[in-house]
Design an enzyme around this catalytic site. Sequence first.
Site, PDB file in Angstrom:
ATOM      1  N   SER A 180       0.850  -1.196   0.000  1.00  0.00           N
ATOM      2  CA  SER A 180       0.000   0.000   0.000  1.00  0.00           C
ATOM      3  C   SER A 180       0.886   1.247   0.000  1.00  0.00           C
ATOM      4  CB  SER A 180      -0.944  -0.037   1.203  1.00  0.00           C
ATOM      5  OG  SER A 180      -1.973   0.913   1.070  1.00  0.00           O
ATOM      6  N   ASP A 322      -5.024  -3.223  -3.019  1.00  0.00           N
ATOM      7  CA  ASP A 322      -4.185  -2.890  -1.869  1.00  0.00           C
ATOM      8  C   ASP A 322      -3.494  -4.114  -1.266  1.00  0.00           C
ATOM      9  OD1 ASP A 322      -3.101  -1.987   0.488  1.00  0.00           O
ATOM     10  OD2 ASP A 322      -4.802  -0.706   0.992  1.00  0.00           O
TER      11      ASP A 322
END
Length: 565
Positions: A180, A322
């Site tokens: 991320s 993510d």
Amino acid sequence: MRHARKLRQLEKQMDRSTSYEEWRDAAIAHDEISGEKRWREVDQTRQYDYAQIRMRLDRLRALRSRHDHHGLLFALNEGIHGNMGGMGRSSLYHRAKFGTKQLIEQYIDEIDDSLRFLAELKSDEIDTQTKLDFFYRSNICFGRSALMLSGGGVLGFYHMGVVRALLEQGLLPRVISGSSAGSLVAGVVGTHTDEELQHVFDPSSMHFEAEKEANAFSRMFFGANAQIDVRGLEAIIDGLVPDLTFQEAYEKTGRQISITVAPAEQHQRSRLLNAITSPNVYVRSAVMASCAVPGVFPPVMLMAKNVHGEAQPYLPTRKWVDGSIADDLPAKRLSRLFSTNHYIVSMVNPIATPFLNRSGKRGKLVASVGSLGIGMGRELLNFYRGMVQKNGDTWPRFNLLMNGIHSLIDQEYSGDINIIPSFRWYNPTKILSHISEKELLALVEGGEHSAYPHIETIRVCTKISRTMEEILHRFEYGDLRPKAEDYHRPRSSRRRPPATRSDREALRERMAQIPEPQPKSGAKAKSRTKTKSAPKARAGRARASTGGKKAASSDGASKDGRAAA
């Protein structure tokens, strides 16, 4: 009373310090007044086997003083271990503000000196092959350190400060992972050389970048069109990460960066993208995928460079989101790929930071209750997830949501050394919201300052592995490189990373400096010409006599070639 006031003043000075040197001086003064300096000087404590460490230290010193080189090599074979006698216990590095037991530091320094001494020892004392076998094997057994950067939205800029502090002290590991927001920082670090990073982390350059990124965040999260968000994120990544593949990034910097991405579909597994698993994937696209927060940014298709140098989809039927959802800190995968066993974690994930132990002084009862609660929570979530999976066809979105929640909870969010922000709670609504230039710079400075208390611990705990990496690099590409006829590469050398572009250039320069052997003259030269013609005559007679056996011999040669390959 006077000591307590002085200690508070030093703690404030440490909190306001603007450089590591300033923080270190205040920490040393704090230990002297508080009595922790005396604790460092005394060997005895129940936290490690001080008698064994003292005995081994005295033995290594005695062997070196007697010039017993083979005995020294045998002793090092016995005990190059990061947690010998429990000296790697985290509580030993949390009591004093600066450093740990001096006995541990002296023991590590002695091993470091002994390793360098053996590496530079002449081959008539210990032959080259024995030394190479020892260093390659010890390097694998001792392991390497890795820096893992967690996810955390805009808090990811905190990692920039951590990296800057480690880089300035020469302690930045070569194995770095990011997920991320951490993937963006890993992408920056993995695609820039040390000299380029010095420019990136320069205060004036950082100030300019902070203003530019803050404006980009403002456009991203206050635009009316949803596509502006995606373009804004792409603009940030394109501005910070060069257009390189993982393999090209490794060739340039020598850093082995890895980026975690999670699948957007069911029945798929997360992936760790790096120069080993996906060398042709563009770092930019991996960062973009790892930053694609579900519900905020659309899933991303990875892009890779083909043999013609053109960009094309990588796994075109799959899209990714993510990476922190599935594997925020991929320690097990890094261990399998890069032989890492020591992990430095920069953690800003708001799910984990409130529950992590900052001081290392948590009681056994509290730790046990916490572990029990986490275990019960995981089992309860497993029960509900099993129910949802039975109805996966009718509840596809809910099933995907439950898998994501389970992945978030069923992770380990700590390492051997944990660098955590001073704040425990951060407003969740600000994780993906507008960030000002002042706030961005404060995050970078906060990350740098949070790393200061861990610098000496990292220096001590990684000293041996850094020394062995340096020695092996010198054996492979530098001044200790032996002649080809003096050794064969041990099997354990297969776990070594491949040569980078700079390594190959350094090796070519070194080989060019080695003088070529001068040809002999006179009678010896004439006899050499005669011996050259003799094998040709014998080869001609052999070809005439073999006849129909030629095909069989060529077939056998091809089999031998495949076996050698």
